[in-house]
Structure formats: structure tokens, C-alpha cells
Design a protein around this motif. Structure first.
Motif, PDB file in Angstrom:
ATOM      1  N   THR A   1       0.822  -1.204   0.000  1.00  0.00           N
ATOM      2  CA  THR A   1       0.000   0.000   0.000  1.00  0.00           C
ATOM      3  C   THR A   1       0.857   1.256   0.000  1.00  0.00           C
ATOM      4  N   ASN A   2       0.413   2.243  -0.735  1.00  0.00           N
ATOM      5  CA  ASN A   2       1.104   3.527  -0.781  1.00  0.00           C
ATOM      6  C   ASN A   2       0.622   4.391   0.385  1.00  0.00           C
ATOM      7  N   ALA A   3       1.004   3.991   1.594  1.00  0.00           N
ATOM      8  CA  ALA A   3       0.529   4.678   2.797  1.00  0.00           C
ATOM      9  C   ALA A   3       1.489   4.431   3.949  1.00  0.00           C
ATOM     10  N   SER A   4       1.445   5.318   4.925  1.00  0.00           N
ATOM     11  CA  SER A   4       2.226   5.254   6.168  1.00  0.00           C
ATOM     12  C   SER A   4       3.715   5.060   5.835  1.00  0.00           C
ATOM     13  N   ALA A   5       4.379   4.098   6.472  1.00  0.00           N
ATOM     14  CA  ALA A   5       5.820   3.941   6.273  1.00  0.00           C
ATOM     15  C   ALA A   5       6.174   3.000   5.133  1.00  0.00           C
ATOM     16  N   LEU A   6       5.195   2.388   4.501  1.00  0.00           N
ATOM     17  CA  LEU A   6       5.492   1.371   3.498  1.00  0.00           C
ATOM     18  C   LEU A   6       6.309   1.899   2.311  1.00  0.00           C
ATOM     19  N   PRO A   7       6.088   3.141   1.836  1.00  0.00           N
ATOM     20  CA  PRO A   7       6.945   3.640   0.757  1.00  0.00           C
ATOM     21  C   PRO A   7       8.402   3.843   1.158  1.00  0.00           C
ATOM     22  N   GLU A   8       8.705   3.845   2.458  1.00  0.00           N
ATOM     23  CA  GLU A   8      10.095   3.922   2.894  1.00  0.00           C
ATOM     24  C   GLU A   8      10.808   2.582   2.723  1.00  0.00           C
ATOM     25  N   VAL A   9      10.022   1.509   2.681  1.00  0.00           N
ATOM     26  CA  VAL A   9      10.579   0.161   2.561  1.00  0.00           C
ATOM     27  C   VAL A   9      10.558  -0.315   1.116  1.00  0.00           C
ATOM     28  N   VAL A  10       9.433  -0.114   0.441  1.00  0.00           N
ATOM     29  CA  VAL A  10       9.233  -0.598  -0.929  1.00  0.00           C
ATOM     30  C   VAL A  10       9.320   0.579  -1.887  1.00  0.00           C
ATOM     31  N   ASP A  11      10.218   0.501  -2.855  1.00  0.00           N
ATOM     32  CA  ASP A  11      10.384   1.555  -3.854  1.00  0.00           C
ATOM     33  C   ASP A  11       9.506   1.244  -5.063  1.00  0.00           C
ATOM     34  N   GLU A  12       8.572   2.117  -5.344  1.00  0.00           N
ATOM     35  CA  GLU A  12       7.639   1.934  -6.451  1.00  0.00           C
ATOM     36  C   GLU A  12       8.378   1.732  -7.771  1.00  0.00           C
ATOM     37  N   GLY A  13       8.015   0.630  -8.441  1.00  0.00           N
ATOM     38  CA  GLY A  13       8.593   0.350  -9.743  1.00  0.00           C
ATOM     39  C   GLY A  13      10.021  -0.124  -9.722  1.00  0.00           C
ATOM     40  N   GLN A  14      10.580  -0.362  -8.522  1.00  0.00           N
ATOM     41  CA  GLN A  14      11.956  -0.833  -8.417  1.00  0.00           C
ATOM     42  C   GLN A  14      12.079  -2.121  -7.605  1.00  0.00           C
ATOM     43  N   SER A  15      11.365  -2.195  -6.483  1.00  0.00           N
ATOM     44  CA  SER A  15      11.347  -3.440  -5.708  1.00  0.00           C
ATOM     45  C   SER A  15       9.927  -3.979  -5.540  1.00  0.00           C
ATOM     46  N   GLY A  16       8.961  -3.232  -6.018  1.00  0.00           N
ATOM     47  CA  GLY A  16       7.580  -3.655  -5.891  1.00  0.00           C
ATOM     48  C   GLY A  16       6.647  -2.585  -6.408  1.00  0.00           C
ATOM     49  N   PHE A  17       5.374  -2.751  -6.088  1.00  0.00           N
ATOM     50  CA  PHE A  17       4.370  -1.780  -6.500  1.00  0.00           C
ATOM     51  C   PHE A  17       3.607  -1.284  -5.280  1.00  0.00           C
ATOM     52  N   LEU A  18       3.307   0.008  -5.262  1.00  0.00           N
ATOM     53  CA  LEU A  18       2.539   0.646  -4.202  1.00  0.00           C
ATOM     54  C   LEU A  18       1.165   1.017  -4.758  1.00  0.00           C
ATOM     55  N   VAL A  19       0.117   0.569  -4.053  1.00  0.00           N
ATOM     56  CA  VAL A  19      -1.256   0.710  -4.517  1.00  0.00           C
ATOM     57  C   VAL A  19      -2.031   1.554  -3.519  1.00  0.00           C
ATOM     58  N   ALA A  20      -2.981   2.325  -3.993  1.00  0.00           N
ATOM     59  CA  ALA A  20      -3.805   3.131  -3.097  1.00  0.00           C
ATOM     60  C   ALA A  20      -4.537   2.234  -2.104  1.00  0.00           C
ATOM     61  N   ARG A  21      -4.660   2.704  -0.882  1.00  0.00           N
ATOM     62  CA  ARG A  21      -5.337   1.945   0.171  1.00  0.00           C
ATOM     63  C   ARG A  21      -6.740   1.513  -0.289  1.00  0.00           C
ATOM     64  N   ASN A  22      -7.043   0.237  -0.086  1.00  0.00           N
ATOM     65  CA  ASN A  22      -8.355  -0.364  -0.377  1.00  0.00           C
ATOM     66  C   ASN A  22      -8.645  -0.556  -1.860  1.00  0.00           C
ATOM     67  N   ASP A  23      -7.686  -0.298  -2.729  1.00  0.00           N
ATOM     68  CA  ASP A  23      -7.908  -0.421  -4.167  1.00  0.00           C
ATOM     69  C   ASP A  23      -7.730  -1.881  -4.593  1.00  0.00           C
ATOM     70  N   VAL A  24      -8.784  -2.659  -4.448  1.00  0.00           N
ATOM     71  CA  VAL A  24      -8.722  -4.088  -4.741  1.00  0.00           C
ATOM     72  C   VAL A  24      -8.317  -4.333  -6.198  1.00  0.00           C
ATOM     73  N   GLU A  25      -8.905  -3.597  -7.109  1.00  0.00           N
ATOM     74  CA  GLU A  25      -8.566  -3.747  -8.528  1.00  0.00           C
ATOM     75  C   GLU A  25      -7.088  -3.429  -8.760  1.00  0.00           C
ATOM     76  N   GLY A  26      -6.586  -2.411  -8.084  1.00  0.00           N
ATOM     77  CA  GLY A  26      -5.191  -2.033  -8.243  1.00  0.00           C
ATOM     78  C   GLY A  26      -4.235  -3.102  -7.742  1.00  0.00           C
ATOM     79  N   TYR A  27      -4.542  -3.670  -6.566  1.00  0.00           N
ATOM     80  CA  TYR A  27      -3.697  -4.750  -6.047  1.00  0.00           C
ATOM     81  C   TYR A  27      -3.668  -5.908  -7.034  1.00  0.00           C
ATOM     82  N   ALA A  28      -4.844  -6.304  -7.512  1.00  0.00           N
ATOM     83  CA  ALA A  28      -4.930  -7.449  -8.419  1.00  0.00           C
ATOM     84  C   ALA A  28      -4.159  -7.182  -9.710  1.00  0.00           C
ATOM     85  N   ALA A  29      -4.290  -5.970 -10.263  1.00  0.00           N
ATOM     86  CA  ALA A  29      -3.603  -5.643 -11.507  1.00  0.00           C
ATOM     87  C   ALA A  29      -2.088  -5.705 -11.336  1.00  0.00           C
ATOM     88  N   ARG A  30      -1.596  -5.185 -10.226  1.00  0.00           N
ATOM     89  CA  ARG A  30      -0.147  -5.178  -9.997  1.00  0.00           C
ATOM     90  C   ARG A  30       0.381  -6.586  -9.718  1.00  0.00           C
TER      91      ARG A  30
END
Length: 346
Positions: free
Chosen positions: A272-301
Motif C-alpha cells: 500500500t502507498n501509505a504510512s511507512a510502506l513507501p520507505e521500505v518498498v520503492d515503487e517500480g523498483q522493488s515492488g508496486f505501491l497501490v492506493a489503500r483499499n484499491d482491490v482492482e489495483g492490487y490485483a492488476a499489480r
């Protein structure tokens, strides 16, 4: 003579409990002589009873005493320097919609009081992320906290040779792509979103999930979800090494130990792209960050990673390097050793 910190920690049911064990191991590796004193779980709820429940002089022989912000205020009576670690604040408004009425009542009337006392009275306040540090400043006004990221034992949480998926760490189950969820089965961790995400994924995707710490095992909430109980550390490493992707739709994290552990094992993360998670996971480099509660977004990624083995490998390699460089035991132990040295020189 090396510094002797005493860590006091009531038994816990989540990442905070693993955090204090990681601190103990890392500072010992850094040359200090720590001791971890475990207490019954009840002291999480009544920490003011800690001094009365322990033998007289229980702190003697140590240079300082440390505990999480729910309990550390109770250590001031020792006369030793007190260090508190803030993992996350349950007063965060973003947490309220995902807590029960009883939890919200406890957080507001009890835990926020304990946290405030510890933050105000401690000689040093440690925050496990920049996000948590901002929370401490905004909520309690303390501006001199120190960031020491939660640490992962990168000599234990390691990738398989060539990042090839192991077949020995998860139970036999059908599925071309193996997803893993690690955490408590709570709404804060986003467990309620997992069945909805699975409904949007191909039939050959299987999700394995830990049993958490609640002490109950319900039937899997989706036919392609497989429980794996509560593995020990070795079992958890094996589970990471045996999956393709960590799916972690948590709504709020003070740090994000599970994503860091997965990355240390060379596994990409969808979170999720929220709280401290973007400090751990780099978007597009080590994983994907999705808007909170975006079920479609999680599934797509998840599907994007699931259908691209080369992308999974690239993300896994990058993630391993980042965790080893920034979140290993070296930084954890060195950070606390430096903090203690400054504190004891005053």
C-alpha cells in the motif's frame, strides 16, 4: 566495559514483539551486552504494575532500560536512563475505521495516555521510520527523536541461489504463481481484502497466508487461499523463498517488517502507498505501491508481476540490495550503540 542495556518487553502478538528480538540480537552483534526480560502479556495493558511485579532492584547491573512506548514510562522509577521505541501510534486517524469499538476506546483512553507518558518522560525516543517520527512530533510535540529503522537479519533472510523459487517452504498446492501474505488476520493488515483480490486473479494463482497470533483458525475465506499456521523464523524464511510475490495490502504500518523480510529474500512486494510502506518498498523498483483499499489495483499489480518472471527477478535483486544496505542488523546495532553512547556521556 561494554554497555549493558536491559530490554523489558511484555509478550506481544505482532511485529513489535519481533522488533525487540531483532534489537537484542543486533546490539549483541555490535559488541554490547543486552538482556531481554520478557513479561506476561497482561503488562501490555497495565504497565504501571511492572515495578511492583518484579523483584526489588531488578534493574541493577544495567546501564539503561528500554521498552516500547506503551510501557517505557514505568521504568523511570529505576533511576536509569530510559529509552523508548515508538513503532506506530494507534491514535492515527487512518487506523480508526479499521478498529473495533473496543479497540478505539482502549487506544483513545488508555494507550494514547501510555504513549504520551513514555514519549514525554524518556531520556531518548527512537522512531522506526520517518513516518513514525512525524507522528510523534505532530501528536506529542517531541522534536528530538532519533530514527533507527527496524532491522532485518540479512544473514538469515536470504535469497535462494539465483533467486530460483524453492518448492520446500510452502505446503503442496495447485498454482503456477504462489503469493504469500504474512501478518495477523486483521483489517489493519488488509486481510479482509485478500479474498476480493483473489477473485480478480487467474485460477492458477494461489495465496498462502500465516495464521497470525490470535490463537484461532477459521476456514480459508477463499478456495485458493491456503493457511500455513504461525511458522518460526526458519519456517518464515522458507515461506518467503518458496513464493513468487508478497501480497501485503496493509492499511497502516509504522515500518513494514514483512515487506522488508520478503525483499531481503529477493521477493517483490505489492503493498500500500501509505504510512511507512513507501520507505521500505520503492515503487517500480522493488515492488508496486497501490492506493489503500484499491482491490482492482492490487490485483492488476500482482498479475503484472505474476506474468513477468524477469520483472520479478529485477525487483527481487533491487529489493535485496536495498534492505541489506539500509535495514540490516549492522545499521540497527550501530544506531543503538551510538545513541546509548551519547546518552551515557551526558
Amino acid at each position: 566495559m561494554s554497555i549493558r542495556p536491559l530490554y523489558v518487553s511484555p509478550m506481544g502478538r505482532g511485529g513489535v514483539d519481533f522488533g525487540i528480538q531483532n534489537i537484542t540480537r543486533s546490539v549483541r552483534a555490535a559488541g554490547l551486552r543486552p538482556e531481554l526480560l520478557r513479561l506476561p502479556e497482561i503488562y501490555n495493558f497495565a504497565p504501571f504494575l511492572i515495578p511492583r511485579g518484579l523483584p526489588a532492584g531488578w534493574w541493577r547491573g544495567f546501564d539503561l532500560v528500554q521498552g516500547r512506548s506503551r510501557v517505557a514510562f514505568a521504568f523511570k522509577a529505576t533511576g536509569l536512563p530510559v529509552v523508548t521505541t515508538v513503532h506506530h501510534l494507534t491514535t492515527d486517524p487512518d487506523l480508526q475505521p479499521y478498529s473495533s469499538f473496543a479497540q478505539r476506546l482502549f487506544y483513545r483512553l488508555v494507550e494514547s495516555h501510555y504513549d504520551g507518558l513514555s514519549v514525554a518522560r524518556a531520556d531518548a525516543v527512537v522512531c522506526v521510520s520517518r513516518f513514525t517520527q512525524r507522528q510523534v512530533e505532530q501528536t506529542y510535540g517531541r522534536r528530538d527523536s532519533t530514527i533507527i529503522f527496524d532491522g532485518i537479519d540479512t544473514d538469515v533472510f536470504v535469497p535462494t541461489p539465483g533467486l530460483v523459487r524453492s518448492d520446500h517452504g510452502l505446503p503442496p498446492a495447485a498454482g503456477r504463481i504462489r503469493l504469500l501474505f504474512v501478518g495477523n488476520r486483521t483489517r489493519r493488515k488488509g486481510f479482509d481484502l485478500l479474498p476480493q483480490i483473489m477473485e480478480r486473479l487467474p485460477a492458477d494463482y494461489t495465496l498462502f497466508y500465516t495464521g497470525g497470533f490470535q490463537g484461532k483458525e477459521d476456514a480459508p475465506p477463499h478456495p485458493r487461499m491456503v493457511p500455513i499456521g504461525s511458522p518460526d523464523r526458519a519456517g518464515l524464511v522458507a515461506a518467503y523463498q518458496s513464493c513468487d510475490i508478497l501480497l501485503f495490502p496493509s492499511r497502516l504500518e509504522g515500518f513494514g517488517i514483512a515487506p522488508a523480510e520478503a525483499l531481503a529474500c529477493g521477493r517483490p512486494v505489492v503493498t500500500t502507498n501509505a504510512s511507512a510502506l513507501p520507505e521500505v518498498v520503492d515503487e517500480g523498483q522493488s515492488g508496486f505501491l497501490v492506493a489503500r483499499n484499491d482491490v482492482e489495483g492490487y490485483a492488476a499489480r500482482v498479475r503484472e508481476l505474476g506474468e513477468d518472471a524477469a520483472l520479478r527477478r529485477r525487483f527481487g535483486e533491487y529489493g535485496r540490495e536495498k534492505v541489506a544496505a539500509n535495514f540490516g542488523y549492522d545499521q540497527l546495532g550501530a544506531g543503538f550503540r551510538a545513541l546509548y553512547s551519547r546518552l551515557l556521556e551526558k
